[in-house]
Design an enzyme around this catalytic site. Structure first.
Site, PDB file in Angstrom:
ATOM      1  N   GLU D 215       0.845  -1.321  -0.053  1.00  0.00           N
ATOM      2  CA  GLU D 215       0.081  -0.004  -0.104  1.00  0.00           C
ATOM      3  C   GLU D 215       0.852   1.150  -0.045  1.00  0.00           C
ATOM      4  O   GLU D 215       0.713   2.073   1.134  1.00  0.00           O
ATOM      5  CB  GLU D 215      -1.031   0.172   1.171  1.00  0.00           C
ATOM      6  CG  GLU D 215      -2.054  -1.048   1.221  1.00  0.00           C
ATOM      7  CD  GLU D 215      -3.204  -0.410   1.817  1.00  0.00           C
ATOM      8  OE1 GLU D 215      -4.129  -0.383   1.380  1.00  0.00           O
ATOM      9  OE2 GLU D 215      -3.020  -0.979   3.111  1.00  0.00           O
ATOM     10  N   HIS D 216       1.781   1.457  -1.100  1.00  0.00           N
ATOM     11  CA  HIS D 216       2.515   2.583  -0.944  1.00  0.00           C
ATOM     12  C   HIS D 216       3.285   2.234  -2.525  1.00  0.00           C
ATOM     13  O   HIS D 216       3.261   1.197  -3.079  1.00  0.00           O
ATOM     14  CB  HIS D 216       3.761   2.749  -0.146  1.00  0.00           C
ATOM     15  CG  HIS D 216       4.313   1.579   0.125  1.00  0.00           C
ATOM     16  ND1 HIS D 216       4.390   0.783   1.152  1.00  0.00           N
ATOM     17  CD2 HIS D 216       5.433   0.942  -0.702  1.00  0.00           C
ATOM     18  CE1 HIS D 216       5.472  -0.227   1.012  1.00  0.00           C
ATOM     19  NE2 HIS D 216       5.854  -0.322  -0.193  1.00  0.00           N
TER      20      HIS D 216
END
Lengths: 300, 300, 300, 300, 300, 300
Positions: D215-216
């Site tokens: 999630e980045h």
């Protein structure tokens, strides 16, 4: 607001509807879009949030909290226009809280100060102080305890010996262990590692993981618990303080003196709990009602 | 046949070779193609079949049987032309038999009347009366016992209660069991289901499946064995009669009175054996030598 | 003793039979009841204990020890009176020992200083220095190493960092680990935790538990081994000293500098071994013959 | 409809009740039997279906959809008449939808365009674009991706090599594999199979199955992901297109160039994900906010 | 060489010893250090390598091969100087071979042309043609078959249909399969996929992995075998040709016409083998002796 | 109450809201805080408890019960202000009941007299008479059956033989079993244990545990079901009586005559259900609609 029996200081909000037979205590709060049927008893200081119906047969004791859109029912096998001979009773005891959008099946009793999680579907009785969540709801903890993992936490004695706990008289014991190539051996001697004479043992096994055992206190009996295989949790409660212990090794013993309320739960499938007791079996020794336990503790 | 110390009635067959230092008893039979080194002691009535060598350091007591092509050795880490400081001793005790083509590693003791299966490779000591097979050899049974499967055989009590066994004073007990939706519970009370006061418990677990525990008797101690998880086998022996029991359920108890030789083996990986004892621990209570046990029994 | 080619100082004992084509070195010892066929080469200082036959096609190098009743064969699919076109060759290399009553299948090579356990049945080649036991024989260790359990032994670094080992230049590394509720993470940076630039990785998996991998050295390549799942053992050898390591956690790294002989074995079924290398693949970098490795080490 | 702050074009239906402090945007739709408390912010174009209450502390951004009988709460440990010091905040971000009768626990953030399934009980934050269902709610997918099963789907390269995907610059690689009796081996060389120099590796393991990692995005870092044991799924997103990959074999690699938003989830219990990176660790390289990522992508 | 009954052309080597009662055929070869007792029958063209004893009760038929140091015995519970009432008989049938250093327990029959692996310990009867290895010995294959893995090998039909095999009349069938979200379904219709009318089914299950079933032929019965769970192997033999099949999927059927010798073995623990038969049960239909089967085949 | 189409005797309670397009039958009961949209059809004698919305596309047949706070929806992928081209239809058939606070996903059909448990989240069609609970909802039973555990209950024949059941013509069979050391065998002969000629078999396997198979009747086909591995349950229904059977052993057969409605469910993961049929496959033999089945039964 058709009922004449509403206590002093009770507030009823917009779009609420109360049938004439309902009896409602004082200082309650009945929010928008609630509906209260006739055969209903509501204690003092009860909160009922929006969108909740209290059907015939549902009784709420003092200080109960009912979250928004919580749904009760009173017929476990409903068919349209087939009214059961009598509605099943649901009882929510003093101080219990029911989280948002939970569903409570008919005929259940929710114990004192129990906490029903948001969205839970309660299909069976909930013990005092228990916290339940999920569909169907399962006990995930008890109010006011901090779990102590006996096998890993530094709080458990590393070497053989005993240590005090938060609960009056309850001690946690690390028993001796002898390990060699032929396997491991642990032991306890009466009036030594086990701090009383042993007159009885009992063993609990094959416990379904959702089940709770214990839930009682003894007037004069001393007990010593050792989980010989698998793992279970024990909550000990002296009426004022409460602590949760993980028993997960044959060398970890828990001593419960008389007048300790004990609960065992979260058994693994393969758990074997051995209990040594200071006396032969005597049904009269048991205190099985938590309110009675609290009264007896208060008398001391 | 260079040795002068060969007993009366001993037969030596063709192509055999006996070095001068060997001492051989009477009524023996040494078959073709055998070889006997110097530091060897062979008792009376020993049979050594064809193709066997008895090396320095190997001693055979009376009545031993050594099958054809059985192979001993006396150096556990042989390198050519590197003679160890001292040869390891191998002792085969009175009445033991070694099956055809078995291999016996150096430094082992084979107990009285043990039976080594054909082709077995013996890498560790073998207890008295044990039957071993395989590579490496494992105990598969004991001479003269008939296994009794406690959980299934009709011989075990169905209802709560005790029954006699083939062994003097040993009783097999079916303990009470209470089963309900919350799991199962069994119990024993001191001086009731457990036929003596309980002063100590010990628990055996994490036993590697190849290990044997017990193998001793107590002069005055009473014991009560219950396998609370998994399964193990117990051999009880009063010096005259012997019986093997399977303990495989928490409700099945085995009472061993004083002066009973007990062996526990064939533990499953998850077995937990609980033992209740009539007294605190006392190292002097133990009889650890089977011959001494037999003598003490004979004196009674 | 029909052979004319027997070296000086070789002793031949009673009931032995040597066919004329055999060539036998000096200072050997051939015990009772041995049989030596024609197409046989036996080096110097070889011991052959009683009851052994050396068949056509079996060659023993210098300093080999053959225990009593060890059995060779030279036809892997024998039928009576059907002679194979050529006998399969069995080669026992310099300094190897074969324990009592072991069976050696035809066509196998037993490496230098290997140790065959008593009663073993050898069905495939045995690497240099390996210790094998059982039926069929499996590698259980290597001569001259002391196993070091990386995950448990205090010898492995507890905190992140590296430590020296018994083997020249080999270091054992504890890598950083970050654990949180989302799982665990470990890492290594080139020229930092991994003490060289990374130009290649390779991963070994699905290794049958009986298999050995590695068994070679590299002239100039640096390697860093991490077992990311399961467990395996690595033997590192600088030609003089040898040590065995257990890799059983993603945070445990083993650095092997150039000119280190490495062996990996005892893979668990689920083991995944990742290796980081300092250069791209180059077949010429490999030293696959242990004797050559020893020579190259000696030259340095 | 006590609030003065209601935007243009917003419709409020029958039996609805809005307290005076609420701030509501334009073009909204508030259906029958809804209740809106004071500390509430509702954006533009929000739909709130029948039977929903929006409590103090619940904020809804633009374009949110709230299904019928969806239930929020703002006190995670409610007791009747015990008002918490401050209500926990719940934030539903732009474009998210909440399905019928879902329950949202207090203190959660629901990410942009997330989709909450009907009947779900949301107990923790929901990432942008995630689809969640169940009690408790778990991520079952991501909006706008089509799962691609790397090990089985014909879309993955069969022989060694790389192929393009729907996401800009992301490539799926089949790495070489060498299988023989000693097990399997796969490899990658820097600047060859792995399309950049390798300066760092990291390994993720012991991930609880419900957890999401990643999630980045990274501004300049290249990454190459290989799942060496078990299985996980990776969602790659370039800001415009999105695709989901199953990594389930050591020979299947996924290359993520800089400025790719990556999510890893659905780890099996035994999954080990190895990531090779083109540079040493640099906290400044990370973009952890999806909105910021979208802005940066738009600038390019 | 005390026996008068030794056939023409039989060679006896050095240090061999033959007792007078033995009967030995012609063209045999008895190597060094062999020992032959009295109650022994040895057929023609038998090879006995060095170090072997043939005890009372051991009979070897024609063309048997006995490898070096092979060890027989004739008393399954030997004690020194306790002679059993009668020695147990061991019979090695025509053409069988016994590998080097194998051990043969008393009372066993080794079938025609069976092959005993080197070092094997044979504890039970060995069927005709079987290959056994290990301690205790287990069947690992059959002489003259090539295993065909029905589920994977390209030789099995991919689509529904039947194919011929190496064995006369035996066909391997891929049955139709219908897979959808509700699971999988396969079927066979009598006189269609199953090439005969179905008058009986039987199902074999709970087969211990070491066991062999079948080992018979039928005079007129047709059979169709499908392994519905787990996996087993079937050897089909028409008296001249032999082939081994792996049945490992419900869609893989094997048709055995009358006069086919069938063997089933290597059952996995969970295997369920269903057999459809063309007629009701008739004990007279069975041919259980392999020699009789060969004769009947020859007559056709 | 804007609709003109409300039947005679239908009661509408306080705070209810009915849009003008709705068509509602007679003798219905619509409680407080209900909301009825336009494209709605509600049959006669339907009960809708408090807090329920009936959206466009939801149709309720006669005698349906909808519990309090039950939530329907009509858009499976809702986004605010994005109206689907057409709403998905939900159909609740005659006599079905939906428990309190259940959630019904759009596009589902709930069969006649099905029972949806309180709090259930219904994500797929529910068959006639099925009882479902949980999130997502799974079938836990069928209305009006009493489960009979074939392997344990005394009601199943102990010895080989057949017994009648509550359902017309359906018989439960204990088949013969032969157990020996080589494993177990059971069988059935056509027109004997299997009470008809066998013209076809089919086998069902790999059934996901949540799936239901069967759910049809046959006009003339006889069937005989045996679960050869694992376990499944079969409901048999003759239109008047219904009974549920557990098939859990290869020796337990269930005979279903023509015109029996059969349902199979609760397959264990490893279940293999074999079915023998009296005729070849014929699609016209199937009755797949329960209402049609009831009509055909009534005609007989």
């Amino acid at each position: 607001m058709e009922s004449p029996s509403i206590g002093v200081g009770t507030r009823v909000w917009a779009f609420a509807h109360i049938l004439p037979g309902a009896v409602i205590g004082s200082e309650c709060n009945l929010c928008d879009h609630t509906f209260i049927e006739n055969d209903v008893r509501i204690g003092d200081r009860v909160t009922i949030k929006c969108g909740v119906q209290i059907w015939d047969g549902v009784w709420l004791e003092d200080d109960v909290f009912v979250g928004p859109n919580v749904t009760f029912s009173n017929d476990s096998h409903p068919r349209s226009r087939q009214r059961p001979a009598a509605f099943e009773r649901t009882l929510v005891k003093r101080g219990a809280s029911i989280g948002a959008n939970a569903t409570i099946l008919p005929g259940t009793t929710i114990g004192e100060r129990a906490m029903i999680g948001a969205g839970a579907v309660v299909t069976r009785d909930v013990p005092p102080l228990a916290i339940v969540t999920g569909n169907p709801a399962r006990i995930v903890g008890y109010e006011g305890t901090g779990a102590r993992d006996g096998g890993q936490a530094s709080a458990a004695p590393d070497g053989a010996g005993a240590m005090a706990t938060l609960v009056r008289g309850v001690t946690l014991h690390r028993l001796p262990e002898v390990i060699d190539l032929r396997g491991s051996l642990t032991f306890g001697e009466a009036e030594n590692q086990v701090p009383f004479p042993i007159r009885r043992y009992f063993v609990v096994y094959n416990v379904p993981s959702k089940e709770v055992r214990g839930e009682h206190a003894h007037k004069t009996l001393h007990q010593f618990l050792v989980c010989l295989h698998g793992r279970c949790r024990v909550v000990a409660d002296d009426g004022a303080d409460r602590e949760e212990f993980v028993l997960d090794h044959p060398t970890l013993g828990l001593y419960l003196p008389p007048m300790t309320w004990g609960i065992q739960y979260k058994y693994t499938e393969d758990a074997v709990l051995a209990v040594f007791a200071s006396d032969w079996y005597d049904a009269k020794s048991y205190i099985r009602d938590y309110s009675e336990f609290l009264s007896l503790v208060a008398e001391r």
